[in-house]
Scaffold this motif. Structure first.
Motif, PDB file in Angstrom:
ATOM      1  N   MET A 178     -28.904  69.109 -66.387  1.00  0.00           N
ATOM      2  CA  MET A 178     -30.062  70.011 -66.423  1.00  0.00           C
ATOM      3  C   MET A 178     -29.726  71.336 -65.745  1.00  0.00           C
ATOM      4  N   MET A 179     -28.861  71.293 -64.729  1.00  0.00           N
ATOM      5  CA  MET A 179     -28.449  72.532 -64.070  1.00  0.00           C
ATOM      6  C   MET A 179     -27.619  73.395 -65.022  1.00  0.00           C
TER       7      MET A 179
ATOM      8  N   ALA B 194     -32.972  75.258 -62.302  1.00  0.00           N
ATOM      9  CA  ALA B 194     -32.918  73.829 -61.995  1.00  0.00           C
ATOM     10  C   ALA B 194     -32.314  73.639 -60.610  1.00  0.00           C
ATOM     11  N   VAL B 195     -32.905  72.720 -59.842  1.00  0.00           N
ATOM     12  CA  VAL B 195     -32.466  72.464 -58.471  1.00  0.00           C
ATOM     13  C   VAL B 195     -32.203  70.969 -58.311  1.00  0.00           C
TER      14      VAL B 195
ATOM     15  N   LEU C  23     -39.394  76.339 -63.147  1.00  0.00           N
ATOM     16  CA  LEU C  23     -38.534  75.779 -62.108  1.00  0.00           C
ATOM     17  C   LEU C  23     -38.603  74.265 -62.205  1.00  0.00           C
ATOM     18  N   VAL C  24     -37.451  73.609 -62.358  1.00  0.00           N
ATOM     19  CA  VAL C  24     -37.405  72.151 -62.427  1.00  0.00           C
ATOM     20  C   VAL C  24     -36.568  71.624 -61.268  1.00  0.00           C
ATOM     21  N   LEU C  25     -37.158  70.698 -60.520  1.00  0.00           N
ATOM     22  CA  LEU C  25     -36.486  70.111 -59.371  1.00  0.00           C
ATOM     23  C   LEU C  25     -36.250  68.620 -59.574  1.00  0.00           C
ATOM     24  N   ASP C  26     -35.171  68.125 -59.002  1.00  0.00           N
ATOM     25  CA  ASP C  26     -34.997  66.707 -58.791  1.00  0.00           C
ATOM     26  C   ASP C  26     -36.011  66.284 -57.724  1.00  0.00           C
TER      27      ASP C  26
ATOM     28  N   GLY D  99     -28.523  77.250 -61.968  1.00  0.00           N
ATOM     29  CA  GLY D  99     -28.435  75.894 -61.437  1.00  0.00           C
ATOM     30  C   GLY D  99     -28.116  75.936 -59.958  1.00  0.00           C
ATOM     31  N   LEU D 100     -29.031  75.408 -59.135  1.00  0.00           N
ATOM     32  CA  LEU D 100     -28.896  75.475 -57.679  1.00  0.00           C
ATOM     33  C   LEU D 100     -28.549  74.106 -57.102  1.00  0.00           C
ATOM     34  N   ALA D 101     -27.452  74.052 -56.358  1.00  0.00           N
ATOM     35  CA  ALA D 101     -27.083  72.840 -55.626  1.00  0.00           C
ATOM     36  C   ALA D 101     -27.793  72.887 -54.281  1.00  0.00           C
ATOM     37  N   PHE D 102     -28.662  71.932 -54.044  1.00  0.00           N
ATOM     38  CA  PHE D 102     -29.466  71.916 -52.823  1.00  0.00           C
ATOM     39  C   PHE D 102     -29.093  70.684 -51.999  1.00  0.00           C
ATOM     40  N   ASN D 103     -28.519  70.923 -50.793  1.00  0.00           N
ATOM     41  CA  ASN D 103     -28.132  69.802 -49.933  1.00  0.00           C
ATOM     42  C   ASN D 103     -27.306  68.801 -50.742  1.00  0.00           C
ATOM     43  N   ALA D 104     -26.331  69.314 -51.504  1.00  0.00           N
ATOM     44  CA  ALA D 104     -25.767  68.563 -52.625  1.00  0.00           C
ATOM     45  C   ALA D 104     -24.419  67.912 -52.309  1.00  0.00           C
TER      46      ALA D 104
END
Length: 213
Positions: free
Chosen positions: A176-177, A166-167, A10-13, A183-188
């Motif tokens: 990266m997503m 990827a988040v 799992l890779v996050l910004d 690829g997850l858009a979080f509060n995006a």
């Protein structure tokens, strides 16, 4: 004894994903230039401008800030709700957590290990005489560098890309997503929401846990 097998990655910004803040805005506060840097950050996250060029411009506004400001900024950093729980859940399932950021090692080197992150990469700020010069030291972690980090970390852990997540929230997270299986858009931002596999609106990283393999 052989190293344990890593089941997934799992890779996050970092900024506005792992943490609620945009660190460069907190640093700009220290320079008295918060408003202009905030506006420039918003434009970069929407994808209106080239990230690397924008970052150089924003970092130039930090010239003259003493390195003692890092302690004050760290005191203001807030982990996103659910960050610790998500990271713990990844580890319980045999996964690894990476964070790749267009932000700064000077902050992430403290925050990431506190939250249990396994590996991280970010930009470094140039200093002279314990003061920020207003430039980035070395290559900038941009969209392509984020995608490269995900590939590299997956290869190092012998995790196929089909078992990567990827988040992110900003336009510089899109590559990266796209590389990750999910690829997850979080509060995006709208650009990211339009291209993500799934959208998470609630600002709570526990929302990712049911999606873990």
């Amino acid at each position: 004894m052989p190293a344990p097998t890593v089941r997934f990655l799992l890779v996050l910004d970092a900024d506005s994903t792992l943490i609620r803040n945009e660190v460069i805005e907190l640093l700009a506060d220290e320079a008295g230039r918060s408003a202009e840097v905030t506006a420039a950050t918003e434009a970069a996250m929407r994808g209106d401008v080239d990230f690397a060029s924008s970052l150089r411009s924003r970092v130039s506004a930090l010239a003259g800030v003493p390195v003692t400001a890092f302690a004050r900024v760290l005191a203001r950093v807030e982990p996103t709700p659910g960050a610790r729980e998500l990271i713990a859940a990844v580890h319980e399932r045999g996964g690894r957590v990476g964070v790749v950021s267009g932000g700064f090692h000077e902050i992430l080197d403290t925050v990431a290990p506190q939250l249990g992150v396994d590996i991280w990469r970010a930009n470094r700020l140039t200093t002279r005489d314990d003061t920020l010069v207003g430039s980035v030291d070395g290559a900038i972690v941009d969209a392509e560098a984020k995608a490269a980090a995900l590939r590299e970390w997956a290869a190092e852990a012998a995790v196929p890309l089909t078992r990567t997540i990827a988040v992110g929230d900003g336009a510089n997270d899109l590559r990266m997503m796209a590389v990750a299986a999910l690829g997850l858009a979080f509060n995006a931002k709208p650009t990211v929401r339009a291209q993500a596999d799934l959208i998470i609106d609630r600002v709570d990283l526990r929302e990712v846990i049911p999606l873990l393999p």
